[in-house]
Design a protein around this motif. Structure first.
Motif, short mmCIF file in Angstrom:
data_model
loop_
_atom_site.label_atom_id
_atom_site.label_comp_id
_atom_site.label_asym_id
_atom_site.label_seq_id
_atom_site.Cartn_x
_atom_site.Cartn_y
_atom_site.Cartn_z
N ARG A 30 0.80 -1.24 0.00
CA ARG A 30 0.00 0.00 0.00
C ARG A 30 0.82 1.27 0.00
NH1 ARG A 30 -3.34 -3.49 2.89
NH2 ARG A 30 -2.18 -3.16 4.81
N PRO A 53 1.79 4.35 -5.85
CA PRO A 53 0.52 4.10 -5.15
C PRO A 53 -0.64 4.90 -5.73
CG PRO A 53 2.30 4.29 -3.57
CD PRO A 53 2.88 4.65 -4.90
N ASN A 73 -5.10 -1.87 -5.50
CA ASN A 73 -4.69 -1.63 -4.13
C ASN A 73 -5.55 -2.37 -3.12
OD1 ASN A 73 -2.54 0.00 -4.88
ND2 ASN A 73 -3.69 1.91 -4.65
N ASN A 76 -4.05 -5.95 -3.22
CA ASN A 76 -2.58 -6.05 -3.12
C ASN A 76 -1.98 -6.81 -4.30
OD1 ASN A 76 -2.86 -4.74 -0.70
ND2 ASN A 76 -2.49 -6.54 0.58
#
Length: 114
Positions: A30, A53, A73, A76
């Protein structure tokens, strides 16, 4: 402990497409820029693409316009969408944060052959 698990590689015909996936530990995913690298036999590992990110991306000139890095996100997962596979030498594709950690996953083999 960092875990990186790549998948999606295989044997593809010239001109074909593949989508590689890499699942990374939540603790590193993250907050990190994630990247794909590849290593052909007897050669140094080279950077292929990176994604921040906030989804900003960069791609190596050799793959620009044919490969696209993406990330989810929530899951993951970082992806490498590969199309127009013609010129690539057989290589193991691996993901890692950018800059990379000292540990690597097993990677996934990509071979372009008719």
């Amino acid at each position: 402990q960092v875990q990186l698990v790549e998948s999606g590689g295989g044997l593809v015909q010239p001109g074909g497409s593949l989508r590689l996936s890499c699942t990374a530990s939540g603790s590193i995913f993250r907050i990190n820029t994630m990247a794909w690298f590849r290593q052909a036999p007897g050669k140094q590992r080279e950077w292929v693409a990176r994604i921040q990110p906030d989804y900003n991306t960069n791609h190596a000139d050799s793959v620009k316009g044919r490969f696209a890095i993406d990330r989810d996100n929530a899951k993951n997962v970082v992806y490498l969408h590969m199309r127009g596979l013609e010129r690539e030498a057989p290589a193991v594709y691996s993901c890692n944060p950018s800059p990379p950690l000292s540990s690597w996953g097993q990677g996934t083999q990509v071979t372009v052959s008719s």
